[in-house]
Design a protein around this motif. Structure first.
Motif, short mmCIF file in Angstrom:
data_model
loop_
_atom_site.label_atom_id
_atom_site.label_comp_id
_atom_site.label_asym_id
_atom_site.label_seq_id
_atom_site.Cartn_x
_atom_site.Cartn_y
_atom_site.Cartn_z
N GLN A 1 -8.15 -9.76 -4.21
CA GLN A 1 -8.43 -8.34 -4.43
C GLN A 1 -8.52 -7.98 -5.91
O GLN A 1 -8.76 -6.82 -6.25
CB GLN A 1 -7.36 -7.50 -3.74
CG GLN A 1 -7.32 -7.70 -2.24
CD GLN A 1 -6.25 -6.86 -1.57
OE1 GLN A 1 -6.37 -5.64 -1.46
NE2 GLN A 1 -5.19 -7.50 -1.11
N GLU B 1 -12.06 -1.19 -2.00
CA GLU B 1 -12.41 0.03 -2.70
C GLU B 1 -12.94 -0.30 -4.09
O GLU B 1 -12.98 -1.45 -4.51
CB GLU B 1 -11.18 0.94 -2.79
CG GLU B 1 -10.63 1.37 -1.43
CD GLU B 1 -9.34 2.13 -1.56
OE1 GLU B 1 -8.87 2.29 -2.70
OE2 GLU B 1 -8.79 2.56 -0.52
N MET B 2 -13.33 0.74 -4.85
CA MET B 2 -13.81 0.53 -6.21
C MET B 2 -12.67 -0.01 -7.07
O MET B 2 -11.50 0.28 -6.85
CB MET B 2 -14.33 1.85 -6.79
CG MET B 2 -15.59 2.36 -6.12
SD MET B 2 -16.18 3.88 -6.88
CE MET B 2 -16.50 3.33 -8.56
N ASP C 1 0.83 -1.22 0.00
CA ASP C 1 0.00 0.00 0.00
C ASP C 1 0.86 1.26 0.00
O ASP C 1 0.53 2.26 0.65
CB ASP C 1 -0.94 0.00 1.21
CG ASP C 1 -1.95 -1.13 1.15
OD1 ASP C 1 -2.31 -1.54 0.02
OD2 ASP C 1 -2.38 -1.60 2.21
N ASN D 1 -8.36 -3.33 -0.63
CA ASN D 1 -9.03 -2.98 0.63
C ASN D 1 -10.52 -2.68 0.44
O ASN D 1 -11.08 -1.82 1.12
CB ASN D 1 -8.35 -1.78 1.30
CG ASN D 1 -6.89 -2.06 1.62
OD1 ASN D 1 -6.54 -3.17 2.02
ND2 ASN D 1 -6.05 -1.06 1.43
N SER E 1 -9.29 -4.11 -6.55
CA SER E 1 -10.15 -3.37 -5.62
C SER E 1 -9.36 -2.78 -4.48
O SER E 1 -9.64 -1.68 -4.02
CB SER E 1 -11.26 -4.26 -5.08
OG SER E 1 -10.70 -5.31 -4.30
#
Length: 279
Positions: free
Chosen positions: A160, A200-201, A135, A198, A196
């Motif tokens: 993910q 997210e979009m 990240d 975590n 994605s």
């Protein structure tokens, strides 16, 4: 703490209980841990107050310095207090390994560039992966940070990724696939997918495995994740505009001529029959 007379345990702390749940007051220490008896300092203490030794492959894991010192337990029972500490050489070696790993990870980041939000160093011989950057954050090196690539980390990352790309990710970045790619002397293996991250979009990312030779005596692959959402969206928009323009031209004209502004070369392109202007 063990009784001098028969080596029965008089006391142990929480750490010993955590490492050896079977321990209990009254048990004989050599019955609990017979593998540690060969280098036990009690064998050499004689009439001295203190004796030390080094034990490897002990029940508590790492190489340790073990010290036995005479005491009077509760001021009346002759006993030995046994203490275990990480062996000095082992501590230094682990510290050197940690520093070496951190230096190596910095070199990996410098070679790949700062734009990668995820970088993972995969040992193709041991199946262990070292998260170098996660990240966007640099990770501290150390043995505790190493995880299984095929059984753990790869599956976490794969979860993910959008389901439409998961099979391709598996086919390209499983340990077996990476080993095959390196044996085929490929420089890198890359794919574009949606991620994605975590929850997210979804956005577009590039996943790239590079094979940069060997570090020490082991073969490694470096897996880099880079955000390419803006680049892909621009390419998609440009491609869509080109398709729209092609459709408009084909509807209105039967032939198109292009002129290269630098060379002056012309090219005639047949667009098919012209459409009825009234349509």
């Amino acid at each position: 703490v063990v009784r001098e007379e028969d080596h029965r345990i008089l006391y142990y702390n929480n750490w010993v209980h955590k490492m050896a749940p079977e321990v209990d007051v009254g048990k004989v220490c050599n019955e609990l841990w017979p593998s540690g008896c060969a280098n036990c300092p009690l064998l050499t203490i004689g009439d001295r107050q203190t004796s030390r030794s080094v034990i490897r492959n002990n029940p508590f894991g790492h190489v340790v310095d073990i010290t036995a010192s005479r005491i009077l337990w509760e001021e009346r029972i002759p006993a030995f207090v046994i203490t275990l500490t990480p062996h000095t050489e082992e501590v230094l070696r682990e510290e050197m390994e940690r520093e070496e790993r951190n230096f190596r990870n910095q070199e990996v980041i410098r070679s790949l560039g700062e734009q990668n939000f995820g970088i993972y160093l995969i040992d193709l011989e041991t199946n262990l992966a070292d998260p170098v950057r996660v990240d966007g954050q640099m990770q501290e090196g150390g043995r505790s940070s190493l995880v299984s690539w095929d059984q753990d980390l790869r599956l976490q990352l794969q979860d993910q990724i959008h389901w439409e790309y998961q099979e391709e990710f598996d086919q390209k970045y499983s340990l077996e696939a990476l080993c095959r790619a390196r044996q085929a002397q490929k420089k890198q293996v890359e794919m574009i997918c949606q991620w994605s991250g975590n929850g997210e979009m979804y956005s577009y990312i590039s996943v790239r495995a590079c094979f940069g030779g060997e570090l020490g005596n082991r073969s490694y692959a470096v897996l880099a994740f880079q955000d390419v959402e803006e680049r892909v969206r621009k390419e998609m928009a440009s491609s869509q505009r080109d398709m729209q323009m092609a459709a408009i031209l084909k509807c209105r004209y039967s032939e198109m001529t292009t002129v290269h502004l630098y060379t002056g070369l012309c090219e005639n392109i047949d667009l098919g029959s012209a459409a009825d202007p009234d349509d």
